[in-house]
Scaffold this motif. Structure first.
Motif, PDB file in Angstrom:
ATOM      1  N   GLN A 184       0.872  -1.184   0.000  1.00 20.30           N
ATOM      2  CA  GLN A 184       0.000   0.000   0.000  1.00 20.30           C
ATOM      3  C   GLN A 184       0.903   1.226   0.000  1.00 20.30           C
ATOM      4  N   LEU A 185       0.691   2.138  -0.943  1.00 13.37           N
ATOM      5  CA  LEU A 185       1.506   3.337  -1.088  1.00 13.37           C
ATOM      6  C   LEU A 185       0.710   4.556  -0.638  1.00 13.37           C
ATOM      7  N   HIS A 186       1.327   5.382   0.222  1.00 14.15           N
ATOM      8  CA  HIS A 186       0.715   6.620   0.710  1.00 14.15           C
ATOM      9  C   HIS A 186       1.695   7.770   0.542  1.00 14.15           C
ATOM     10  N   ARG A 187       1.158   8.951   0.389  1.00 14.95           N
ATOM     11  CA  ARG A 187       1.964  10.176   0.401  1.00 14.95           C
ATOM     12  C   ARG A 187       1.179  11.225   1.145  1.00 14.95           C
ATOM     13  N   ASN A 188       1.813  11.833   2.132  1.00 12.57           N
ATOM     14  CA  ASN A 188       1.125  12.812   2.985  1.00 12.57           C
ATOM     15  C   ASN A 188      -0.157  12.216   3.556  1.00 12.57           C
ATOM     16  N   SER A 189      -0.094  10.960   3.952  1.00 17.25           N
ATOM     17  CA  SER A 189      -1.205  10.212   4.544  1.00 17.25           C
ATOM     18  C   SER A 189      -2.364   9.965   3.579  1.00 17.25           C
TER      19      SER A 189
END
Length: 76
Positions: free
Chosen positions: A46-51
């Motif tokens: 799972q990829l997240h950026r800035n939540s």
């Protein structure tokens, strides 16, 4: 594939793509630019950026190329 193999696969792929890991906590990997990768119980990434979720990946190569693309967009 069990989670320990997924962890080793991810670490190897990140190293191959030249993507730094700033911090690792169990199945969570923090990367530069507030990017976070978690390994889910089923082995997916799972990829997240800035939540914010950016995607779910079963292919570690596609995950790494996406991380590189997102980092490039950030610098433009």
């Amino acid at each position: 594939m069990d989670a320990s193999n997924q962890t080793q696969l991810l670490l190897c792929a990140l190293r191959h793509f030249g993507i730094a890991v700033e911090q690792r906590k169990d199945k969570e990997f923090l990367l530069p630019g507030k990017v976070r990768i978690t390994i889910e119980p089923d082995g997916a990434f799972q990829l997240h950026r800035n939540s914010q979720p950016l995607g779910r990946f079963s292919d570690v190569v596609r995950l790494c190329t996406t991380v590189q693309e997102k980092a490039m967009l950030k610098n433009q």
